[in-house]
Design a protein around this motif. Structure first.
Motif, PDB file in Angstrom:
ATOM      1  N   PRO A 491       0.806  -1.229   0.000  1.00 62.48           N
ATOM      2  CA  PRO A 491       0.000   0.000   0.000  1.00 62.48           C
ATOM      3  C   PRO A 491       0.835   1.273   0.000  1.00 62.48           C
ATOM      4  O   PRO A 491       0.356   2.334  -0.428  1.00 62.48           O
ATOM      5  CB  PRO A 491      -0.822  -0.118   1.286  1.00 62.48           C
ATOM      6  N   ASP A 492       2.076   1.192   0.462  1.00 62.38           N
ATOM      7  CA  ASP A 492       2.915   2.386   0.568  1.00 62.38           C
ATOM      8  C   ASP A 492       3.253   2.994  -0.791  1.00 62.38           C
ATOM      9  O   ASP A 492       3.607   4.176  -0.862  1.00 62.38           O
ATOM     10  CB  ASP A 492       4.216   2.060   1.312  1.00 62.38           C
ATOM     11  N   ILE A 493       3.172   2.191  -1.860  1.00 60.04           N
ATOM     12  CA  ILE A 493       3.527   2.744  -3.170  1.00 60.04           C
ATOM     13  C   ILE A 493       2.289   3.140  -3.982  1.00 60.04           C
ATOM     14  O   ILE A 493       2.411   3.545  -5.136  1.00 60.04           O
ATOM     15  CB  ILE A 493       4.391   1.757  -3.991  1.00 60.04           C
ATOM     16  N   LEU A 494       1.103   3.028  -3.361  1.00 60.31           N
ATOM     17  CA  LEU A 494      -0.122   3.373  -4.079  1.00 60.31           C
ATOM     18  C   LEU A 494      -0.092   4.807  -4.592  1.00 60.31           C
ATOM     19  O   LEU A 494      -0.463   5.079  -5.744  1.00 60.31           O
ATOM     20  CB  LEU A 494      -1.342   3.155  -3.182  1.00 60.31           C
ATOM     21  N   SER A 495       0.348   5.732  -3.754  1.00 57.79           N
ATOM     22  CA  SER A 495       0.362   7.147  -4.156  1.00 57.79           C
ATOM     23  C   SER A 495       1.260   7.369  -5.363  1.00 57.79           C
ATOM     24  O   SER A 495       0.933   8.159  -6.259  1.00 57.79           O
ATOM     25  CB  SER A 495       0.830   8.021  -2.987  1.00 57.79           C
ATOM     26  N   VAL A 496       2.381   6.666  -5.399  1.00 55.24           N
ATOM     27  CA  VAL A 496       3.311   6.798  -6.521  1.00 55.24           C
ATOM     28  C   VAL A 496       2.649   6.329  -7.809  1.00 55.24           C
ATOM     29  O   VAL A 496       2.747   6.976  -8.860  1.00 55.24           O
ATOM     30  CB  VAL A 496       4.599   5.986  -6.256  1.00 55.24           C
ATOM     31  N   VAL A 497       1.959   5.181  -7.734  1.00 56.54           N
ATOM     32  CA  VAL A 497       1.307   4.635  -8.922  1.00 56.54           C
ATOM     33  C   VAL A 497       0.159   5.548  -9.365  1.00 56.54           C
ATOM     34  O   VAL A 497      -0.057   5.769 -10.562  1.00 56.54           O
ATOM     35  CB  VAL A 497       0.798   3.202  -8.653  1.00 56.54           C
ATOM     36  N   LEU A 498      -0.570   6.106  -8.410  1.00 53.52           N
ATOM     37  CA  LEU A 498      -1.693   6.988  -8.746  1.00 53.52           C
ATOM     38  C   LEU A 498      -1.247   8.230  -9.506  1.00 53.52           C
ATOM     39  O   LEU A 498      -1.963   8.726 -10.375  1.00 53.52           O
ATOM     40  CB  LEU A 498      -2.432   7.396  -7.464  1.00 53.52           C
TER      41      LEU A 498
END
Length: 755
Positions: A491-498
């Motif tokens: 979940p920590d990389i969700l913002s990066v992917v978004l």
């Protein structure tokens, strides 16, 4: 279940092993031919020998099942009809399959041939068994990892035969979910060529420190299965066929193991649970035949455990029990099995001599009669009962011997010995033909049957398997510039992917994102113009069913754009519960041929994922239209009910990551999925298809998928940007993959494929 019908099923890796199994009391044998079998290195017979093996089994009242349990490539599927048709005509009792395309093909072209779903299909419960029953499967061989309770549920809720392993080697991985041998050495377990890397030593590390001593490094080498002590429980759970593993073993091994299980099945039938008692000497005999470090009762009464793992290396040499070996050779391996017949010989002066024969037992009832020449009047000494018995009783190298022979004589008759010999020969030959003719079939149909009119007259059209069709995933444009998908476990990389505009769909692992966050995650994706798909667990068992039942309303209300399906159970679960949501098949719902693609789409899957073991040429032959192609990521190479965390320490019930270092120094990441109670082992190097833009453009898949398991935010940004440059913006900045990836990478099978 009627205990009288419980089947002792023996492995036959060679003609000699098949004969030994029959002699030792097997009710059925399973054997592979020269192709399409999951034991490519066994002494598999050629066509003539295979046909003889089928007849041999049938003469002795034994069922014969053939393994066609590998994944079959598109070009190979065209060869399946001519390969299988002779065995079908000979009277094959069933065929064991893994490939859903092969299942469909056999159903169309070989009517009435019973299909058994291989354990390679990873059936883990009621829903998968029900799905296969709907597709016409007669018998299911569920995953070895199932508990007795899970097997009992299948028996009670699905009208399908159940075949379970009771003795022999255990795979560390759920069968059908292993790519370790394939990706490391190019020998695919799905193609019958597993190199058994799980039997090798590994150094397990937690936080950089070794977890086990040097003499306990065989952390994936499981002990052999032996269920003698709990056999009554298995029979009472509803198992129809007791399967012994060992097609790579010797005829002596086959005979010994079959004879022991024959003994104890018969003991239970006769005396029930109260009179059932295992002799320790029999278990010792089994260990004398093969010992990997003791036996285990497997998963029937426990989900996993350190006690199931050998940990230590199998001894290179141990003193053999020669007395036992000699006994098995004499009693079974070199024995000539004879079927007992009863006969009546009628010799009446002036009438034709007659011989009536009967073969009973094993559910059979054969009767035949032959006539010979007219009995002449004796000039001197008439034939005697003793001389007639002696001559007719010489059954020689036939598969029969007389248990009882009634001789009826009237008058003073005379017959030459040659006439008696011919009468006996023709009678036994006719009896043999009657036995075998009961199994024979007309050949399969190359066309596909359909009904032309109301009279029900059978007509056939040419089997013209089409391509996968112009099926495009919902929300995907056929323009490759808009179809970059990302699967994330962290979940920590969700913002990066978004924030990455290149990405049009985000797939989230169901056990990595807590259900409380599902709705918010979907909304964040939608705000950024991206679709959000929930990735289901690789293994769907009791834990998964409870989990999704508990969070069903949350799941329904989250607004997911689809689910990524990874097991037959999940298709059945959604169908049974009337959950309507777009379903997309992952790579482990193997689609090696167009027949499989059509079947999966008929089952409701809107999009499929290309398998990882086909090279680019084979992918082109399959046709990539409507498929997603995995283009980056640490690939899962094993999914196991065993837990490395538990084997090397204690079960913490908390997800974590360990590393296993192999003999070459490469480290394989191991992740424990505590929510669903299974482990995933990942390939040490990530897949990268950067630099393959021209080939991928020609293949023209519906989407490319990037999978992130252990990457940092910075690494995630770098990879997405590189793929965006290469495949969307057509930039040259991503030509050198080594500048994008820190360390080694692999092309997987995109170039080499598997044999």
């Amino acid at each position: 279940m009627k205990l009288q019908e419980v089947e002792v099923l023996a492995p036959a890796g060679s003609f000699e092993s098949m004969k030994a199994a029959v002699a030792a009391g097997a009710d059925a044998v399973y054997m592979g031919g020269s192709r399409f079998g999951a034991r490519a290195y066994a002494d598999n017979p050629d066509q003539d020998r295979m046909l003889k093996a089928i007849d041999y089994a049938h003469i002795h009242g034994v069922s014969f099942y053939m393994t066609v349990n590998t994944l079959v490539k598109e070009k190979e599927l065209e060869e399946l009809f001519d390969y299988l048709n002779p065995y079908y005509r000979q009277g094959l009792n069933g065929v064991i399959v893994q490939d859903i395309g092969v299942l469909s093909y056999i159903t169309k072209h070989f009517p009435g041939l019973p299909i058994h779903a291989s354990t390679q299909m990873t059936i883990t419960g009621v829903y998968g068994a029900w799905m296969l029953k709907e597709l016409g499967v007669k018998r299911v061989v569920p995953a070895r990892e199932l508990s007795l309770e899970e097997i009992r549920r299948i028996h009670e809720q699905v009208d399908i035969e159940i075949e379970c392993f009771v003795h022999g080697a255990l795979c560390y991985c759920y069968s059908g979910q292993c790519l370790l041998s394939s990706l490391i050495g190019g020998r695919s377990g799905n193609r019958g060529r597993c190199a058994q890397p799980c039997r090798l030593p590994y150094d397990v590390k937690r936080d950089g420190k070794s977890c086990l001593g040097k003499d306990q490094r065989y952390v994936m080498s499981l002990k052999d299965l032996c269920v003698l002590d709990i056999l009554p429980e298995l029979l009472e759970a509803g198992i129809d066929s007791l399967k012994i593993e060992g097609r790579m073993k010797s005829p002596r091994y086959t005979a010994g193991v079959v004879s022991i299980y024959r003994k104890y099945v018969d003991m239970y039938k006769k005396w029930g649970r109260d009179g059932y008692q295992v002799n320790p000497e029999d278990k010792k005999m089994l260990l004398d035949l093969f010992d990997r470090g003791g036996f285990t009762e497997g998963y029937y009464r426990q989900h996993n455990g350190r006690d199931m793992v050998a940990l230590k290396e199998k001894p290179a040499f141990r003193q053999g029990n020669q007395k036992l070996f000699d006994y098995l050779d004499v009693t079974y391996v070199n024995a000539e099995v004879k079927e007992r017949v009863t006969g009546k010989l009628t010799v009446k002066e002036g009438e034709e001599i007659g011989l009536e024969l009967e073969l009973e037992g094993k559910g059979r009832g054969y009767r035949t009669e032959v006539k010979g020449p007219v009995v002449q009047t004796a000039r001197s000494q008439p034939v005697s009962e003793e001389s007639l018995r002696k001559q007719i009783g010489k059954t020689g190298n036939t598969p029969f011997q007389f248990e009882e022979l009634q001789v009826e004589i009237e008058g003073n008759g005379f017959l030459p010995i040659q006439a008696l010999n011919e009468l006996r020969r023709s009678g036994l030959e006719k009896l043999k033909r009657e036995v075998l003719d009961r199994y024979r079939r007309e050949g399969g149909c190359r066309g596909i049957e359909y009904r032309e009119n109301e009279s029900g007259e059978k007509k056939y059209r040419k089997d013209e398997r089409t391509g996968t069709g112009n099926v495009v995933c919902a929300g995907c444009q056929r323009d490759m510039e808009k179809v970059l998908h990302v699967l994330i476990s962290n979940p920590d990389i969700l913002s990066v992917v978004l924030e990455k505009k290149e990405v049009s769909e985000i797939q989230i692992e169901s056990d990595s994102f807590h259900p409380d966050s599902w709705k918010e995650t979907v909304e964040r994706c939608h705000r950024e113009g991206k679709r959000c798909v929930l990735a289901m667990p690789v293994i769907f068992r009791t834990e998964a069913e409870r989990y999704f039942e508990q969070w069903k309303e949350t799941w329904k209300g989250a607004g997911f754009d689809g689910v990524l399906i990874r097991s037959w159970e999940e298709i059945g679960y959604l169908k049974k519960h009337n959950i309507e949501i777009p379903q997309y098949g992952d790579h482990n719902l193997y689609c090696f041929n167009k027949e499989a693609a059509q079947m999966l789409r008929k089952m409701g899957l809107k999009r499929l994922t290309l398998p990882l073991e086909l090279n680019s040429l084979e992918l082109e032959q399959l046709g990539c239209d409507g498929f997603e192609l995995i283009a980056y990521g640490y690939l899962p190479v094993m999914t196991s009910a065993q837990c490395i965390q538990k084997t090397t320490g204690n079960c913490t019930h908390k997800p974590g990551i360990l590393y296993m270092k192999d003999r070459t120094g490469k480290e394989l990441m191991v992740k424990n999925h505590c929510t669903f109670c299974y482990n995933t082992v990942y390939n040490p190097s990530p897949l990268s298809l950067l630099g393959q833009e021209e080939i991928i453009s020609r293949l023209n898949p519906a989407a490319l998928r990037l999978q992130f398991v252990r990457e940092t935010e910075q690494e995630t940004r770098k990879v997405i940007r590189a793929y965006g440059d290469a495949f969307l913006r057509k930039a040259k900045a991503a030509e050198n993959s080594t500048k994008v990836l820190s360390g080694d990478f692999t092309r997987g099978h995109f170039k080499r494929g598997v044999e």
